[in-house]
Design a protein around this motif. Structure first.
Motif, PDB file in Angstrom:
ATOM      1  N   HIS A  12       5.778 -15.552   8.205  1.00 53.43           N
ATOM      2  CA  HIS A  12       6.256 -15.577   9.582  1.00 53.43           C
ATOM      3  C   HIS A  12       7.582 -14.827   9.798  1.00 53.43           C
ATOM      4  O   HIS A  12       7.849 -14.371  10.905  1.00 53.43           O
ATOM      5  CB  HIS A  12       6.383 -17.017  10.073  1.00 53.43           C
ATOM      6  N   ALA A  13       8.393 -14.672   8.768  1.00 53.92           N
ATOM      7  CA  ALA A  13       9.643 -13.917   8.917  1.00 53.92           C
ATOM      8  C   ALA A  13       9.309 -12.537   9.488  1.00 53.92           C
ATOM      9  O   ALA A  13       8.337 -11.906   9.064  1.00 53.92           O
ATOM     10  CB  ALA A  13      10.338 -13.797   7.561  1.00 53.92           C
ATOM     11  N   PRO A  14      10.084 -12.060  10.458  1.00 54.08           N
ATOM     12  CA  PRO A  14       9.698 -10.853  11.202  1.00 54.08           C
ATOM     13  C   PRO A  14       9.310  -9.643  10.357  1.00 54.08           C
ATOM     14  O   PRO A  14       8.261  -9.043  10.599  1.00 54.08           O
ATOM     15  CB  PRO A  14      10.934 -10.555  12.056  1.00 54.08           C
ATOM     16  N   ASN A  15      10.124  -9.260   9.386  1.00 50.48           N
ATOM     17  CA  ASN A  15       9.774  -8.071   8.604  1.00 50.48           C
ATOM     18  C   ASN A  15       8.541  -8.298   7.744  1.00 50.48           C
ATOM     19  O   ASN A  15       7.714  -7.398   7.581  1.00 50.48           O
ATOM     20  CB  ASN A  15      10.951  -7.606   7.749  1.00 50.48           C
ATOM     21  N   ARG A  16       8.393  -9.493   7.195  1.00 48.80           N
ATOM     22  CA  ARG A  16       7.198  -9.790   6.394  1.00 48.80           C
ATOM     23  C   ARG A  16       5.948  -9.756   7.268  1.00 48.80           C
ATOM     24  O   ARG A  16       4.916  -9.216   6.868  1.00 48.80           O
ATOM     25  CB  ARG A  16       7.326 -11.156   5.725  1.00 48.80           C
ATOM     26  N   LEU A  17       6.048 -10.310   8.462  1.00 45.62           N
ATOM     27  CA  LEU A  17       4.921 -10.313   9.395  1.00 45.62           C
ATOM     28  C   LEU A  17       4.542  -8.892   9.792  1.00 45.62           C
ATOM     29  O   LEU A  17       3.365  -8.527   9.807  1.00 45.62           O
ATOM     30  CB  LEU A  17       5.277 -11.142  10.631  1.00 45.62           C
ATOM     31  N   ARG A  18       5.538  -8.063  10.056  1.00 49.68           N
ATOM     32  CA  ARG A  18       5.274  -6.675  10.438  1.00 49.68           C
ATOM     33  C   ARG A  18       4.647  -5.891   9.290  1.00 49.68           C
ATOM     34  O   ARG A  18       3.721  -5.106   9.500  1.00 49.68           O
ATOM     35  CB  ARG A  18       6.578  -6.017  10.899  1.00 49.68           C
ATOM     36  N   ILE A  19       5.131  -6.103   8.076  1.00 46.84           N
ATOM     37  CA  ILE A  19       4.562  -5.418   6.913  1.00 46.84           C
ATOM     38  C   ILE A  19       3.106  -5.825   6.732  1.00 46.84           C
ATOM     39  O   ILE A  19       2.225  -4.963   6.577  1.00 46.84           O
ATOM     40  CB  ILE A  19       5.382  -5.724   5.642  1.00 46.84           C
ATOM     41  N   PRO A  25      -5.027  -3.610   8.149  1.00 46.13           N
ATOM     42  CA  PRO A  25      -6.210  -2.791   8.462  1.00 46.13           C
ATOM     43  C   PRO A  25      -6.419  -1.585   7.545  1.00 46.13           C
ATOM     44  O   PRO A  25      -7.381  -0.848   7.714  1.00 46.13           O
ATOM     45  CB  PRO A  25      -5.952  -2.332   9.895  1.00 46.13           C
ATOM     46  N   VAL A  26      -5.527  -1.376   6.572  1.00 45.46           N
ATOM     47  CA  VAL A  26      -5.627  -0.191   5.715  1.00 45.46           C
ATOM     48  C   VAL A  26      -5.706  -0.597   4.246  1.00 45.46           C
ATOM     49  O   VAL A  26      -5.379  -1.723   3.889  1.00 45.46           O
ATOM     50  CB  VAL A  26      -4.429   0.765   5.938  1.00 45.46           C
ATOM     51  N   ASP A  27      -6.131   0.346   3.415  1.00 46.39           N
ATOM     52  CA  ASP A  27      -6.185   0.084   1.972  1.00 46.39           C
ATOM     53  C   ASP A  27      -4.790   0.049   1.363  1.00 46.39           C
ATOM     54  O   ASP A  27      -4.577  -0.591   0.338  1.00 46.39           O
ATOM     55  CB  ASP A  27      -7.018   1.151   1.258  1.00 46.39           C
ATOM     56  N   GLY A  28      -3.857   0.740   1.960  1.00 44.13           N
ATOM     57  CA  GLY A  28      -2.493   0.781   1.462  1.00 44.13           C
ATOM     58  C   GLY A  28      -1.689   1.789   2.240  1.00 44.13           C
ATOM     59  O   GLY A  28      -2.233   2.548   3.041  1.00 44.13           O
ATOM     60  N   ALA A  29      -0.376   1.762   2.016  1.00 46.74           N
ATOM     61  CA  ALA A  29       0.516   2.698   2.695  1.00 46.74           C
ATOM     62  C   ALA A  29       1.640   3.077   1.739  1.00 46.74           C
ATOM     63  O   ALA A  29       2.028   2.283   0.881  1.00 46.74           O
ATOM     64  CB  ALA A  29       1.094   2.062   3.961  1.00 46.74           C
ATOM     65  N   ASP A  30       2.155   4.272   1.900  1.00 46.23           N
ATOM     66  CA  ASP A  30       3.283   4.712   1.097  1.00 46.23           C
ATOM     67  C   ASP A  30       4.550   3.989   1.542  1.00 46.23           C
ATOM     68  O   ASP A  30       4.747   3.737   2.736  1.00 46.23           O
ATOM     69  CB  ASP A  30       3.499   6.222   1.235  1.00 46.23           C
ATOM     70  N   PHE A  31       5.394   3.690   0.582  1.00 47.75           N
ATOM     71  CA  PHE A  31       6.675   3.034   0.837  1.00 47.75           C
ATOM     72  C   PHE A  31       7.445   3.772   1.927  1.00 47.75           C
ATOM     73  O   PHE A  31       7.964   3.156   2.859  1.00 47.75           O
ATOM     74  CB  PHE A  31       7.484   2.978  -0.465  1.00 47.75           C
ATOM     75  N   ALA A  32       7.520   5.096   1.825  1.00 46.13           N
ATOM     76  CA  ALA A  32       8.288   5.893   2.782  1.00 46.13           C
ATOM     77  C   ALA A  32       7.721   5.762   4.198  1.00 46.13           C
ATOM     78  O   ALA A  32       8.485   5.737   5.169  1.00 46.13           O
ATOM     79  CB  ALA A  32       8.309   7.355   2.352  1.00 46.13           C
ATOM     80  N   VAL A  33       6.417   5.673   4.315  1.00 50.36           N
ATOM     81  CA  VAL A  33       5.796   5.514   5.635  1.00 50.36           C
ATOM     82  C   VAL A  33       6.146   4.147   6.213  1.00 50.36           C
ATOM     83  O   VAL A  33       6.485   4.029   7.401  1.00 50.36           O
ATOM     84  CB  VAL A  33       4.264   5.714   5.549  1.00 50.36           C
ATOM     85  N   LEU A  34       6.071   3.104   5.391  1.00 48.75           N
ATOM     86  CA  LEU A  34       6.454   1.769   5.861  1.00 48.75           C
ATOM     87  C   LEU A  34       7.923   1.755   6.299  1.00 48.75           C
ATOM     88  O   LEU A  34       8.254   1.218   7.355  1.00 48.75           O
ATOM     89  CB  LEU A  34       6.235   0.726   4.772  1.00 48.75           C
ATOM     90  N   ALA A  71       9.836  15.309 -10.443  1.00 49.12           N
ATOM     91  CA  ALA A  71       9.170  14.252 -11.213  1.00 49.12           C
ATOM     92  C   ALA A  71       9.211  12.901 -10.503  1.00 49.12           C
ATOM     93  O   ALA A  71       8.826  11.895 -11.097  1.00 49.12           O
ATOM     94  CB  ALA A  71       9.822  14.134 -12.586  1.00 49.12           C
ATOM     95  N   ARG A  72       9.659  12.861  -9.270  1.00 43.47           N
ATOM     96  CA  ARG A  72       9.757  11.583  -8.559  1.00 43.47           C
ATOM     97  C   ARG A  72       8.386  10.975  -8.332  1.00 43.47           C
ATOM     98  O   ARG A  72       7.401  11.672  -8.122  1.00 43.47           O
ATOM     99  CB  ARG A  72      10.478  11.759  -7.237  1.00 43.47           C
ATOM    100  N   ARG A  73       8.381   9.671  -8.364  1.00 44.94           N
ATOM    101  CA  ARG A  73       7.129   8.935  -8.172  1.00 44.94           C
ATOM    102  C   ARG A  73       7.116   8.319  -6.781  1.00 44.94           C
ATOM    103  O   ARG A  73       8.159   8.042  -6.206  1.00 44.94           O
ATOM    104  CB  ARG A  73       7.016   7.851  -9.239  1.00 44.94           C
ATOM    105  N   THR A  74       5.933   8.136  -6.247  1.00 41.65           N
ATOM    106  CA  THR A  74       5.797   7.479  -4.957  1.00 41.65           C
ATOM    107  C   THR A  74       5.295   6.066  -5.182  1.00 41.65           C
ATOM    108  O   THR A  74       4.648   5.765  -6.188  1.00 41.65           O
ATOM    109  CB  THR A  74       4.821   8.234  -4.033  1.00 41.65           C
ATOM    110  N   THR A  75       5.622   5.204  -4.249  1.00 41.39           N
ATOM    111  CA  THR A  75       5.187   3.810  -4.322  1.00 41.39           C
ATOM    112  C   THR A  75       4.185   3.553  -3.219  1.00 41.39           C
ATOM    113  O   THR A  75       4.449   3.822  -2.047  1.00 41.39           O
ATOM    114  CB  THR A  75       6.388   2.856  -4.171  1.00 41.39           C
ATOM    115  N   ARG A  76       3.040   3.057  -3.608  1.00 39.98           N
ATOM    116  CA  ARG A  76       1.976   2.692  -2.678  1.00 39.98           C
ATOM    117  C   ARG A  76       1.966   1.175  -2.566  1.00 39.98           C
ATOM    118  O   ARG A  76       2.047   0.474  -3.579  1.00 39.98           O
ATOM    119  CB  ARG A  76       0.636   3.201  -3.211  1.00 39.98           C
ATOM    120  N   VAL A  77       1.854   0.662  -1.360  1.00 44.66           N
ATOM    121  CA  VAL A  77       1.918  -0.773  -1.091  1.00 44.66           C
ATOM    122  C   VAL A  77       0.611  -1.207  -0.446  1.00 44.66           C
ATOM    123  O   VAL A  77       0.104  -0.533   0.456  1.00 44.66           O
ATOM    124  CB  VAL A  77       3.101  -1.094  -0.145  1.00 44.66           C
ATOM    125  N   SER A  78       0.068  -2.336  -0.896  1.00 39.55           N
ATOM    126  CA  SER A  78      -1.162  -2.851  -0.288  1.00 39.55           C
ATOM    127  C   SER A  78      -1.158  -4.373  -0.307  1.00 39.55           C
ATOM    128  O   SER A  78      -0.469  -4.999  -1.119  1.00 39.55           O
ATOM    129  CB  SER A  78      -2.397  -2.316  -1.027  1.00 39.55           C
TER     130      SER A  78
END
Length: 112
Positions: A12-19, A25-34, A71-78
């Protein structure tokens, strides 16, 4: 199949709810997009994601980005299956509340 209503203070906390709402509705999103979509700092998003990972609601995967020349890595969140169930149940509880029905487990949640 509709989820059984269950109010979850951890979601219920606002940022957690928004995330959770963005990831549901998606399989995942990139950290930078979130970060960009939510208008959060990297530190704030990282802290919030760690909380959701600790609850078992979110999973993060780091990988090398083929789009980057360094060599930077991206973080995918789901959302995990447990996260999807918890989010769906929380939304059902909010719908009940909006319609004047108290959820059977009002106030119950993993965040206590």
């Amino acid at each position: 199949m509709a989820a059984d209503p269950r109010f979850d203070e951890a979601i219920h906390a606002p940022n957690r709810l928004r995330i959770c709402g963005l990831l549901r509705p998606v399989d995942g999103a990139d950290f930078a997009v979130l970060r960009s979509t939510l208008g959060l700092s990297e530190a704030n998003l990282s802290k919030t994601l760690r909380s959701l990972v600790g609850l078992g609601y979110v999973r993060t995967d780091k990988s090398a980005s083929p789009a980057r020349s360094d060599a930077r890595r991206t973080t995918r969140v789901s959302l995990t299956p447990a996260g999807k169930r918890a989010f769906d149940a929380h939304l059902a509880a909010l719908r009940d509340l909006a319609e004047g029905r108290l959820p059977p487990q009002a106030g119950a949640g993993r965040g206590r």
